[in-house]
Design an enzyme around this catalytic site. Sequence first.
Site, PDB file in Angstrom:
ATOM      1  CG  LEU A 320      43.901  46.701  41.917  1.00 53.42           C
ATOM      2  CD1 LEU A 320      42.381  46.665  42.412  1.00 53.42           C
ATOM      3  CD2 LEU A 320      45.025  45.749  41.890  1.00 53.42           C
ATOM      4  CG  ASP A 321      46.434  45.772  34.758  1.00 49.38           C
ATOM      5  OD1 ASP A 321      47.014  46.587  35.045  1.00 49.38           O
ATOM      6  OD2 ASP A 321      46.681  44.543  34.848  1.00 49.38           O
ATOM      7  CE  LYS A 322      38.321  50.868  30.707  1.00 49.35           C
ATOM      8  NZ  LYS A 322      38.742  51.454  29.526  1.00 49.35           N
ATOM      9  CB  THR A 324      42.104  43.855  37.885  1.00 49.77           C
ATOM     10  OG1 THR A 324      43.052  43.076  36.620  1.00 49.77           O
ATOM     11  CG2 THR A 324      42.755  42.856  38.589  1.00 49.77           C
ATOM     12  CG  HIS A 438      49.648  42.861  32.094  1.00 47.58           C
ATOM     13  ND1 HIS A 438      49.092  43.532  30.729  1.00 47.58           N
ATOM     14  CD2 HIS A 438      49.326  43.499  32.854  1.00 47.58           C
ATOM     15  CE1 HIS A 438      48.839  44.289  31.209  1.00 47.58           C
ATOM     16  NE2 HIS A 438      48.584  44.718  31.910  1.00 47.58           N
TER      17      HIS A 438
END
Length: 551
Positions: A320-322, A324, A438
Amino acid sequence: MKLVPAYAIFHCFATLHDCRRRRQSLLVNKARGRFLPPAVERSATRGDKWRYSRSVSLRTTNHWGSLSPDSSLSERDTDVTAPFSGESEDKLDYYNTRYISEKDEEEFFSDAERDEDRIKYPKGIPEGFYVTKQYFVPPEGFVNLTTNGSVGNGIDRDDINRLEITAVNVTLPIALMLLDEHTYPSQSRARKACRKGHIMIHRGPLESTTTFAAEKCSRGKVPDRVYPGDVIGYQVRLHGGFYPGFTSGTRKNDLPFDLPVLYEDDHFAIVNKPAGVVCYSQRKQGHGMMTVRAALPFVLKPPRRGTLAIMRRPASVHRLDKPTSGLLLVAKTKPAMVDLTRQFVERKVRKTYTAVVNGIPDEPRETSISSKDASEMGIDVGAGVADEYCGEWQLIDHALDDKSAVTVWRPLGYVKSMKAWDGVLTLVELKPKTGRYHQLRRHMAWVRNCPIVGDSVYDGGGDAMSLRGRGLFLCSNKVSLEHPYFNTHVGRKEWNALPDQEKYRNGIIRLSKDGQTVEVHATIDLPAKFDNFMNNEQDRHDKFNGDSKSS
């Protein structure tokens, strides 16, 4: 005659030495059952640099060390990106598959069981150490000052005279040899244990077998002497249920962030990643312990004895993105890693995100689809008879980076805001069919012109910058998948034998509608900042405009 520069000769010899060293290291790893992918093995034999990444080993190549009936180690590669055929069960043989050598596996389970039972052991020095073995110095001292070890391992008369040893005044290394000749057959072995901090001395007898008085204890050093009635303890660092081998001094309470565990068994786990934490650190990024990868060994329990193909440390299957937050799948065995990766490749893992977007997203009639249409696309929207033809979902089919990207979404609620575009913030539910870079953030910002609140990359700047203060409002709050072990031939037998209370614990595990598949359905509440932010924006708007709250 042409002279060869000295640096060229040095480089030639250095290359030959490096090649020999790498080849020798490869043979040692093979002997220990630690196999490398074929490409890395070929590069090692050529003397090239090892360019081996974690993503290749765990995602692209299923590299097994399997045991044949004659217990001889062999290697086998499986491409997990290829669709599985009906013979996939043979590739995930839980009986004959081993990821690490049998010796290392036994050591792993022994250390894990010892760590889990740490409450039975007295506390050592410093904090985090526990005494796992005790030696009692006889009240009359050591009457016989020679051991019964093999020639060369005993204590001769010269040592006794040189160290001025008596029956009631013995150096710590020699006392260890006298009390445990099998563990300490020589003085060098005993001295090494002292220097590593594994030996503790309790002056005088113990008040109880489970208590070492702190004021009477000290870490044993090589020159220390022991006397009648003293107690010598062998201590090790124990974590208590945490993965063995991580002795950096970090404990769960010392982690810089909280990593809740939503579900866990011997094969995989689901954790709730907080916003602002990366899944794993790239080279030279310097995140230290602020990564999910670093925290996992301290929040998850190691698999129980009998679990095959274990991994020495748990690893996340995806990322997961930082900024998120939300649910993250973690594998604890190699077959679980391969099976979960296969489910992502075949798009069997169904994820649901919730976000707050800036403005009111358009809902054109031509992109409206029913729950039935979404289900036929392979998106889990919980279709029912009543909403079979209701246009309650919106479809975004917009390619990203020249690759197909599909997202299904719907609005959940609206609140008024003085900072938002059109004066409204929208809470939306997002279900991605694909997993492009993204994807959700770019689809909402580029296709619907309503960027996710707090998205400093795609919000376009300007007035939207006033909404960046509390981070990105995107959370992965639901996930559904097939259990990576209980749907195998062996795992299903084990699951059927479990009592119903353990089968369906926490309501996370359940059978599919046809009763053929063991599924995992995990759901979490949205972070508190979602409700707080939307309520504050609505209250601020009402305060200055005198309006009532919107639904």
